[in-house]
Design a protein around this motif. Structure first.
Motif, PDB file in Angstrom:
ATOM      1  N   PRO A 399     -13.724  -5.716  -1.615  1.00 41.39           N
ATOM      2  CA  PRO A 399     -12.950  -5.763  -2.863  1.00 41.39           C
ATOM      3  C   PRO A 399     -12.444  -4.392  -3.317  1.00 41.39           C
ATOM      4  O   PRO A 399     -11.352  -4.299  -3.887  1.00 41.39           O
ATOM      5  CB  PRO A 399     -13.931  -6.365  -3.882  1.00 41.39           C
ATOM      6  N   MET A 400     -13.193  -3.312  -3.046  1.00 36.26           N
ATOM      7  CA  MET A 400     -12.717  -1.999  -3.469  1.00 36.26           C
ATOM      8  C   MET A 400     -11.484  -1.579  -2.668  1.00 36.26           C
ATOM      9  O   MET A 400     -10.541  -0.991  -3.214  1.00 36.26           O
ATOM     10  CB  MET A 400     -13.827  -0.957  -3.327  1.00 36.26           C
ATOM     11  N   LEU A 401     -11.467  -1.894  -1.384  1.00 38.60           N
ATOM     12  CA  LEU A 401     -10.293  -1.577  -0.582  1.00 38.60           C
ATOM     13  C   LEU A 401      -9.082  -2.407  -1.013  1.00 38.60           C
ATOM     14  O   LEU A 401      -7.941  -1.919  -1.011  1.00 38.60           O
ATOM     15  CB  LEU A 401     -10.597  -1.805   0.899  1.00 38.60           C
ATOM     16  N   GLN A 402      -9.312  -3.639  -1.423  1.00 38.21           N
ATOM     17  CA  GLN A 402      -8.207  -4.449  -1.955  1.00 38.21           C
ATOM     18  C   GLN A 402      -7.727  -3.907  -3.299  1.00 38.21           C
ATOM     19  O   GLN A 402      -6.530  -3.915  -3.603  1.00 38.21           O
ATOM     20  CB  GLN A 402      -8.645  -5.910  -2.101  1.00 38.21           C
ATOM     21  N   PHE A 403      -8.663  -3.403  -4.092  1.00 39.70           N
ATOM     22  CA  PHE A 403      -8.298  -2.788  -5.370  1.00 39.70           C
ATOM     23  C   PHE A 403      -7.444  -1.543  -5.131  1.00 39.70           C
ATOM     24  O   PHE A 403      -6.549  -1.238  -5.929  1.00 39.70           O
ATOM     25  CB  PHE A 403      -9.559  -2.426  -6.154  1.00 39.70           C
ATOM     26  N   ALA A 404      -7.705  -0.833  -4.050  1.00 39.35           N
ATOM     27  CA  ALA A 404      -6.904   0.348  -3.715  1.00 39.35           C
ATOM     28  C   ALA A 404      -5.444  -0.038  -3.503  1.00 39.35           C
ATOM     29  O   ALA A 404      -4.523   0.689  -3.914  1.00 39.35           O
ATOM     30  CB  ALA A 404      -7.467   1.029  -2.471  1.00 39.35           C
ATOM     31  N   ILE A 405      -5.217  -1.183  -2.865  1.00 43.29           N
ATOM     32  CA  ILE A 405      -3.839  -1.645  -2.644  1.00 43.29           C
ATOM     33  C   ILE A 405      -3.151  -1.922  -3.982  1.00 43.29           C
ATOM     34  O   ILE A 405      -1.998  -1.527  -4.197  1.00 43.29           O
ATOM     35  CB  ILE A 405      -3.838  -2.902  -1.754  1.00 43.29           C
ATOM     36  N   LYS A 406      -3.861  -2.573  -4.901  1.00 50.15           N
ATOM     37  CA  LYS A 406      -3.297  -2.839  -6.233  1.00 50.15           C
ATOM     38  C   LYS A 406      -2.998  -1.531  -6.959  1.00 50.15           C
ATOM     39  O   LYS A 406      -1.982  -1.414  -7.666  1.00 50.15           O
ATOM     40  CB  LYS A 406      -4.275  -3.678  -7.050  1.00 50.15           C
ATOM     41  N   THR A 407      -3.872  -0.547  -6.790  1.00 48.72           N
ATOM     42  CA  THR A 407      -3.664   0.744  -7.445  1.00 48.72           C
ATOM     43  C   THR A 407      -2.384   1.406  -6.943  1.00 48.72           C
ATOM     44  O   THR A 407      -1.595   1.942  -7.730  1.00 48.72           O
ATOM     45  CB  THR A 407      -4.867   1.665  -7.188  1.00 48.72           C
ATOM     46  N   ILE A 408      -2.171   1.366  -5.639  1.00 52.25           N
ATOM     47  CA  ILE A 408      -0.949   1.942  -5.080  1.00 52.25           C
ATOM     48  C   ILE A 408       0.271   1.171  -5.568  1.00 52.25           C
ATOM     49  O   ILE A 408       1.299   1.767  -5.925  1.00 52.25           O
ATOM     50  CB  ILE A 408      -1.018   1.951  -3.540  1.00 52.25           C
ATOM     51  N   ASP A 409       0.164  -0.162  -5.595  1.00 50.21           N
ATOM     52  CA  ASP A 409       1.279  -1.002  -6.064  1.00 50.21           C
ATOM     53  C   ASP A 409       1.713  -0.635  -7.476  1.00 50.21           C
ATOM     54  O   ASP A 409       2.907  -0.635  -7.798  1.00 50.21           O
ATOM     55  CB  ASP A 409       0.873  -2.479  -6.043  1.00 50.21           C
ATOM     56  N   GLN A 410       0.735  -0.335  -8.308  1.00 42.48           N
ATOM     57  CA  GLN A 410       1.003  -0.133  -9.732  1.00 42.48           C
ATOM     58  C   GLN A 410       1.273   1.316 -10.108  1.00 42.48           C
ATOM     59  O   GLN A 410       1.503   1.617 -11.286  1.00 42.48           O
ATOM     60  CB  GLN A 410      -0.186  -0.660 -10.549  1.00 42.48           C
ATOM     61  N   SER A 411       1.241   2.230  -9.147  1.00 38.78           N
ATOM     62  CA  SER A 411       1.397   3.656  -9.438  1.00 38.78           C
ATOM     63  C   SER A 411       2.801   4.140  -9.091  1.00 38.78           C
ATOM     64  O   SER A 411       3.396   3.685  -8.101  1.00 38.78           O
ATOM     65  CB  SER A 411       0.369   4.472  -8.658  1.00 38.78           C
ATOM     66  N   PRO A 412       3.314   5.083  -9.867  1.00 44.12           N
ATOM     67  CA  PRO A 412       4.600   5.688  -9.502  1.00 44.12           C
ATOM     68  C   PRO A 412       4.489   6.397  -8.150  1.00 44.12           C
ATOM     69  O   PRO A 412       3.517   7.091  -7.881  1.00 44.12           O
ATOM     70  CB  PRO A 412       4.850   6.693 -10.630  1.00 44.12           C
ATOM     71  N   ALA A 413       5.483   6.193  -7.313  1.00 48.76           N
ATOM     72  CA  ALA A 413       5.475   6.830  -5.994  1.00 48.76           C
ATOM     73  C   ALA A 413       5.949   8.283  -6.114  1.00 48.76           C
ATOM     74  O   ALA A 413       6.729   8.616  -7.013  1.00 48.76           O
ATOM     75  CB  ALA A 413       6.372   6.048  -5.046  1.00 48.76           C
ATOM     76  N   THR A 465       1.884  -5.631   4.564  1.00 50.90           N
ATOM     77  CA  THR A 465       2.928  -6.463   3.944  1.00 50.90           C
ATOM     78  C   THR A 465       3.644  -5.738   2.805  1.00 50.90           C
ATOM     79  O   THR A 465       4.596  -6.284   2.246  1.00 50.90           O
ATOM     80  CB  THR A 465       2.311  -7.763   3.391  1.00 50.90           C
ATOM     81  N   LYS A 466       3.215  -4.537   2.473  1.00 51.11           N
ATOM     82  CA  LYS A 466       3.752  -3.821   1.324  1.00 51.11           C
ATOM     83  C   LYS A 466       4.939  -2.936   1.726  1.00 51.11           C
ATOM     84  O   LYS A 466       4.972  -2.396   2.840  1.00 51.11           O
ATOM     85  CB  LYS A 466       2.658  -2.954   0.688  1.00 51.11           C
ATOM     86  N   PRO A 467       5.881  -2.763   0.826  1.00 49.83           N
ATOM     87  CA  PRO A 467       7.058  -1.936   1.158  1.00 49.83           C
ATOM     88  C   PRO A 467       6.718  -0.475   1.404  1.00 49.83           C
ATOM     89  O   PRO A 467       7.472   0.224   2.080  1.00 49.83           O
ATOM     90  CB  PRO A 467       7.962  -2.109  -0.070  1.00 49.83           C
ATOM     91  N   TRP A 468       5.582  -0.014   0.879  1.00 48.57           N
ATOM     92  CA  TRP A 468       5.201   1.393   1.044  1.00 48.57           C
ATOM     93  C   TRP A 468       4.414   1.657   2.329  1.00 48.57           C
ATOM     94  O   TRP A 468       4.099   2.813   2.644  1.00 48.57           O
ATOM     95  CB  TRP A 468       4.379   1.884  -0.154  1.00 48.57           C
TER      96      TRP A 468
END
Length: 633
Positions: A399-413, A465-468
Motif C-alpha cells: 500500500p505504501m508503494l501504491q500511495f507513492a503513485i498517488k503522490t506523484i499523480d497529485q504533485s506538480p511536475a 500506465t501513468k503518463p509520467w
C-alpha cells in the motif's frame, strides 16, 4: 588476613568471568556460519584476549559497588546494607549480561557489537520491545537463567571481626583499588583499552568475538566525533586529488532533462537474495526481470550497515565513515546539499515516504535537513484502510508503494520522491492475503523479501500506465545487508553488498552507457542521477561518481571502526587505524579475495585515493566545508 571481603570479591569476579565466557561461547555457536572460515587458533586467542575486555567491563559495571565492597565486613552483614548490595549486584550484572546475550542475534543485523548509538533509538526500542521479547523468548529465558545462576552462586559477605586499625585492613583495600583502576583502563599502557584494540586480527569477526557488549556500550562515544588524521599537508591537496577522481570527464549527459526521480530504498535487502546477481534463483523474481531492462550493478556496495546511515548515503552521498550516524551527531546541522535540496532548487516537488512511526530513525527530521518539502510517516498516512498497516511497524510495502503513485499523480511536475520500505524488517510480517505465496527460504527474512519484491511488481504495473512513467528515473537499492547464509558473502566486504538498479524506461538505446562489471556504491546515486538530468551543481560532494562516466573506474569504500577499506578494479586495501595493520588483497570481480603486498603500486594508489576521501570527509564535517571545498587552502 582476617577479612572475608577479598575472598567474596574474588569469587564474584570469577563467577562473572564464567558468565562472560558462556556469553562469548554462545556468540560463537549462534554465529557459527560467520566463523566457518576462521582459523581455530584465532578463535582460541579471541577467548584469551577477551578476558582483558571482560575484566574492564565487569569492573565498570560494578563500579557503584566498589565503595561498598571496601567497607568493614561487619557493616555488610547489616540486613539493609546487605540487601542493597546484593540487589545492586544482581541488577547491574543482569542488565550487562542481557546486552551480551541479545547481541549474539543483533550482530547479524548491524555487523558490529552494539554501541551507544542504539540508545539514541530509544523510542523505537520501547515501541517494539514486547514484540522482540516474544520473538526471541528463548534468548530471554537463557539470559534470566544465567542471571539467576550468578545471583544464586554469588558469595555473601560475613563478619570476621577485622579491625580497621590493622595494617592489613588498609593494605589490601589500597591494592584492590589499584587493581580496579588498572583493570578498568585495561592495563598499564599509555591509552586506555578501546574497542579497536580487539581487532588484533585482519578478520573482522574475530574482533566481534573478542569484545563484549557492555564494554562497547560504555566505551562508545555519546556524540558524533571524527578523527583529525590529516593525510595531506593541506585540504586543497586532498580536494584536488578527489576532484580529479570524481568529476565528470565530459559534459553531463542531460538525456533526461526535467524527468521525475523516484528513489526506492529497500529495507535489509542483501545482494545474495537477488537471483540476477547470483547463480541460483533467489527470492526476487520481479527484480530479476527488471534487472534485464535496467542498468543493473551486481558489484554494488552499501556505504552503511544501519538504516539510519543508509538514508544520508543514498540521498546525500554521505557515507558512514564514523562511529555515530550523521543524523544523530553534532554534524546534523551542517550544510548538506542532498538530492532533494538540489532538485528542489530546480523547481521539483519533493516528497519522502516512510511508513513507520514518526520519529523512527529520526527520518522525519533528517528528511527536512535533506531538503524534502513533504514527509509522510505513519501519522500522515491515510487511516481509512486498517489492512494497510502491519501489527508492528506501520504501513506495509504494497500500500505504501501504491500511495507513492498517488503522490506523484497529485504533485506538480517534475517530482522527486524518496521511499523507504519497512516490511522486510523483523518480525517480517506478511499480510494475511499473501501468506503462503512466497518461498519460506532458509532465513526468516526470505519470505518478506518475496513480499516486498511482489509489492514492487504491483507498483511498476500501475506506474507503467501513468503518463509520467516514461519520463521518470527509478533508482532501487537497499539501506544495508542483514543475515546471510551464503559462504560466498562471508568475507571482509560481503556485509556491504546490496543491489543497485537504475531504470529509465524512456531512455533510448545508447543514450546512456555503463558496465555491469563496474564497482559502484551508495554515494554514486546522486552524481549519476544529476548526470542523467543534466544538472550541474558546482558545490557537489567530492565523494561519489557517475556510474555513466566510463572514462573513470568505479570504486567503493567503507569504515569498520578499526580500519577504512577501499576496493577498485585492481585491488582491495584495508587501511588500519591505531596500530592496526594495513593489508592489501587481490580480487576477481570483487570476489575471491587473496592476500597481496601493500607495497604494490596498485595498493599505493588505492591508499592515496582512500586517504584523500577520509581527509575530505573528516575535515569537511569538522569545518562544515563539504560543499565549500572550492575555498580550501
Amino acid at each position: 588476613m582476617k577479612s572475608n571481603n577479598l575472598k567474596v570479591i574474588g569469587q564474584r569476579l570469577a563467577l562473572l568471568f564464567a558468565a562472560y565466557f558462556l556469553c562469548r561461547l554462545f556468540f560463537l555457536v549462534w554465529n557459527r556460519d560467520l566463523f566457518a572460515q576462521t582459523p581455530p587458533a584465532q578463535i582460541l586467542l579471541a577467548f584469551v584476549i577477551g578476558l582483558r575486555f571482560d575484566l574492564s567491563a565487569i569492573l565498570f559495571t560494578n563500579a557503584l559497588l566498589l565503595p561498598l565492597w571496601l567497607l568493614p565486613g561487619r557493616w555488610l552483614t547489616n540486613k539493609r546494607l546487605r540487601n542493597l548490595e546484593l540487589t545492586l549486584f544482581t541488577l547491574l550484572n543482569t542488565i550487562a549480561l542481557g546486552f551480551n546475550v541479545v547481541d549474539a542475534e543483533f550482530v547479524k543485523f548491524i555487523g558490529k557489537r552494539t554501541s551507544y548509538d542504539l540508545l539514541l533509538m530509544g523510542d523505537d526500542l520501547q515501541r517494539h520491545s514486547l514484540n522482540v521479547i516474544a520473538s526471541y523468548w528463548h534468548f530471554c529465558l537463557g539470559w534470566l537463567a544465567l542471571s539467576f545462576a550468578v545471583f544464586w552462586f554469588a558469595k555473601r559477605f560475613t563478619d570476621t571481626g577485622e579491625s580497621w586499625k590493622s595494617v592489613s585492613f588498609w593494605l589490601w583495600r589500597l591494592a584492590f583499588l589499584a587493581f580496579a583502576v588498572t583493570g578498568m583502563r585495561g592495563g598499564f599502557q599509555f591509552k586506555p583499552l578501546h574497542p579497536m584494540h580487539a581487532y588484533f586480527s585482519t578478520r573482522h569477526e574475530i574482533g566481534l568475538l573478542t569484545l563484549n557488549t557492555p564494554f562497547t556500550l560504555m566505551k562508545s562515544r555519546p556524540r558524533g566525533e571524527v578523527r583529525r588524521d590529516r593525510y595531506f599537508a593541506t585540504d586543497k591537496e586532498a580536494i584536488d586529488h578527489l576532484n580529479e577522481m570524481t568529476s565528470l570527464s565530459r559534459p553531463p549527459l542531460a538525456v533526461a532533462k526535467g524527468w521525475n526521480v523516484v528513489v526506492i530504498i529497500l529495507e535489509s535487502f542483501n545482494l545474495e537474495f537477488v537471483g540476477a546477481a547470483n547463480d541460483y534463483p533467489g527470492y526476487t523474481p520481479f527484480i530479476d526481470s527488471l534487472a534485464k531492462k535496467s542498468f543493473f550493478f551486481p558489484l554494488n556496495f552499501a556505504n552503511a550497515r544501519r538504516s539510519i546511515e543508509g538514508l544520508p548515503a543514498v540521498l546525500c552521498g554521505l557515507p558512514a565513515m564514523m562511529a555515530e550516524p550523521i543524523i544523530t551527531s553534532d554534524f546534523s546541522n551542517n550544510r548538506f546539499d542532498c538530492l532533494p535540496k538540489i532538485l528542489g532548487a530546480k523547481g521539483y516537488s519533493t516528497h519522502f515516504l516512510h511508513g513507520a512511526h514518526n520519529g523512527s530513525m529520526h527520518f522525519d527530521t533528517f528528511s527536512r535537513i535533506a531538503g524534502f518539502e513533504n514527509f509522510v510517516g505513519l501519522n500522515e498516512y491515510p487511516k481509512d484502510n486498517p489492512a494497510d498497516l502491519d501489527e508492528y511497524w506501520g504501513v506495509l510495502d504494497e500500500p505504501m508503494l501504491q500511495f507513492a503513485i498517488k503522490t506523484i499523480d497529485q504533485s506538480p511536475a517534475p517530482v522527486m520522491l524518496g521511499l523507504f520500505t519497512l516490511s522486510s524488517h523483523h518480525p517480517y510480517f506478511i499480510p494475511p492475503q499473501h501468506r503462503g505465496k512466497f518461498p519460506k527460504g532458509t532465513l526468516e527474512i526470505h519470505e518478506t523479501i518475496g513480499y516486498t519484491d511482489y509489492a514492487l511488481k504491483k507498483f511498476f504495473e500501475v506506474a507503467a500506465t501513468k503518463p509520467w512513467f516514461n519520463k521518470t528515473i527509478f533508482v532501487i537499492t537497499a539501506d544495508h545487508t542483514q543475515k546471510s547464509d551464503k559462504a560466498k558473502y562471508h568475507d571482509l566486504i560481503g556485509p556491504w553488498r546490496v543491489p543497485l538498479l537504475i531504470y529509465a524506461p524512456g531512455l533510448l538505446d545508447g543514450q546512456a552507457k555503463t558496465s555491469a562489471e563496474r564497482i559502484t556504491q551508495h554515494v554514486d546515486v546522486v552524481p549519476s542521477v544529476l548526470d542523467l538530468l543534466g544538472v550541474n551543481w558546482p558545490d557537489r560532494h567530492l565523494i561519489g561518481q557517475s556510474v555513466f562516466d566510463l572514462a573513470k573506474p568505479g570504486r567503493a569504500y567503507n569504515y569498520t571502526h578499526y580500519s577504512y577499506w577501499l576496493i577498485d578494479p585492481e585491488i582491495l586495501v584495508d587501511f588500519g587505524r591505531d596500530g592496526h595493520p594495513t593489508n592489501a588483497y587481490r580480487h576477481q570481480g570483487t570476489f575471491g579475495i587473496t592476500p597481496a603486498e601493500v607495497t604494490e603500486p596498485a595498493a599505493g594508489k588505492a591508499l592515496l585515493d582512500l586517504k584523500a576521501t577520509v581527509h575530505y570527509i573528516n575535515e569537511g564535517l569538522q569545518k562544515n566545508s563539504l560543499n565549500t571545498w572550492r575555498d580550501a587552502k
